[in-house]
Design an enzyme around this catalytic site. Sequence first.
Site, PDB file in Angstrom:
ATOM      1  N   SER A   4       0.849  -1.182   0.000  1.00  0.00           N
ATOM      2  CA  SER A   4       0.000   0.000   0.000  1.00  0.00           C
ATOM      3  C   SER A   4       0.891   1.240   0.000  1.00  0.00           C
ATOM      4  CB  SER A   4      -0.887  -0.006   1.253  1.00  0.00           C
ATOM      5  OG  SER A   4      -1.703   1.125   1.274  1.00  0.00           O
ATOM      6  N   GLY A   5       0.657   2.137  -0.951  1.00  0.00           N
ATOM      7  CA  GLY A   5       1.459   3.357  -1.032  1.00  0.00           C
ATOM      8  C   GLY A   5       2.674   3.250  -1.924  1.00  0.00           C
ATOM      9  N   THR A   9      -1.535   2.824  -8.332  1.00  0.00           N
ATOM     10  CA  THR A   9      -2.575   3.577  -9.045  1.00  0.00           C
ATOM     11  C   THR A   9      -1.951   4.620  -9.969  1.00  0.00           C
ATOM     12  OG1 THR A   9      -4.161   3.211  -7.259  1.00  0.00           O
ATOM     13  CG2 THR A   9      -4.608   5.060  -8.725  1.00  0.00           C
ATOM     14  N   GLY A 273      -2.707  -3.036  -2.212  1.00  0.00           N
ATOM     15  CA  GLY A 273      -1.428  -3.651  -1.842  1.00  0.00           C
ATOM     16  C   GLY A 273      -1.492  -4.358  -0.509  1.00  0.00           C
ATOM     17  N   GLU A 275      -1.155  -5.202   3.241  1.00  0.00           N
ATOM     18  CA  GLU A 275      -1.295  -4.267   4.372  1.00  0.00           C
ATOM     19  C   GLU A 275      -1.002  -4.952   5.699  1.00  0.00           C
ATOM     20  OE1 GLU A 275      -4.556  -1.123   2.516  1.00  0.00           O
ATOM     21  OE2 GLU A 275      -5.231  -2.501   4.082  1.00  0.00           O
TER      22      GLU A 275
END
Length: 516
Positions: A4-5, A9, A273, A275
């Site tokens: 994540s991050g 995207t 993603g 986590e």
Amino acid sequence: SGESGAGKTESTKLLLQHIMNLCKGNAQLEQQILQVNPLLEAFGNAQTVMNDNSSRFGKYIQLRFQKNTVQGAKLSEYLLEKSRVVQQDTGERNFHIFYYMFAGLSSEEKEMYGLLDPSLYRYISGRFGTQEVAQRWKHKYQEVCNALDMVGFQEQEQVDMQAILAGVLSLGNVTFEPEESNGSVKVSEASWGWLKAAAVDVLSQLVCRVPCSPASPSVSCCCSLCADARDSIAKVVYARVFGWIVCKINELLAENVDPEVELREIGILDIFGFENFAVNRFEQFCINLANEQLQHFFNHHIFQLEQAAYKEEGLPWEAITFNNNEPILNLLLAKPLGLLSLLDEQSAFPQATDKTFVDKLNSSFKGNLHFQAARGRVLGFSIIHYAGKVQYAAKGFLEKNRDTLPANVRGLFINSVTPLLVPLHIRHEPRPTLASVKCGDEAPVLGHSLMVLMERMYSANPHFVRCIKPNSQKEPAVLDNQVVLLQLRYNGLLETIRIRRHGFSWRPSFEEFAER
């Protein structure tokens, strides 16, 4: 794929631009595909502790080609994190659209929708931004309005949509109290203003006819049941709005060609993603299961198929070992004794609780290398995933897996005066649970979603884009070597480099070779 991050995207948007630019085809379609992003991000993204613009759903974009020109596109969405509508942890926010509305609507529009000061609403925990942030949100709100116009939402539809979102926020402030005359639970006196602001016909059904007296310890339980029903309505309504937006986008982007013509396709998967938060709930479990599946697909394609081809050709080859996560998938997905099967089994018993579910896991997986029981009185368990150990809080697993809507509320949706809410009714039989199959009007549940997605991927020629997160502080231009190295290791990228370096990069057919 990636944490994540890590930039999935943003990379997806760049890749879309690149493909559309290479095709040099339909400029209008290209603009439309790129312009729907602000809409999807406003309704499907939120701030988390790991990422200020985190996708809280997975999306699969199919670009349809005829003679190397993009003729149309289709969007599929997976597993929207509906629970975020009613609850966010410290340092996190609700979906962006709620904040954009407060920043972008005029005073008159707020009055029309019954919106008051944002600090009053429980569903956004009274959190709002600085003046600078509010200005940015105001600009984002304008982008959303432009995108809604471009996608083809009529003015009245946009008004309905925002009225529903405002109603969801008001709904979160409705509380309950015991009714002395007949021992049931009713909407508290202090909540009637919020009830009126939300939607009286739907919310009046939250008067729970559960026999209990004010002195009884079951009063708090009855109020809790009503609060659960309230939150269920908020989650289902929001998911319906999101699904409506995706349907409208697909109508806009659909190809206008003879159905007999066979189109070729490039699909881009941008999915949440891996986590690992301070508190990991059912949603993190679903997200990490999806990532576990994708990692297995990556291993299968990069290592197993590759090395099988060398063996079949009789080439001298020293096998490269890799971190095979199949045992973890067996733990989670095996039937009838995998974790998901046990979750479905427990969800089918009305008397089952999160504790009986955890007890079942502890007895079933004792000694399994990828499962750890929680210590002490903690209601939870840990899974040793391919990317590391994650401890899950089991509270809410059964309720979220059942994902039910009270029958009396379902009937109200059918008769609603707002056209958007009418399709909300789902068949009257119980909704399938996580690992069973299919859903009526909403996005498919996880087990079915993943099955369809993996079938698509196994039938295609995949290319993997690995997104690497440079640091854990959300800082630009900072590369933390240890953070990067950990991701390279658990993703299997070091082994991938070895197999690419030692393997055979050019694979001509015999005809090509002979001619050369």
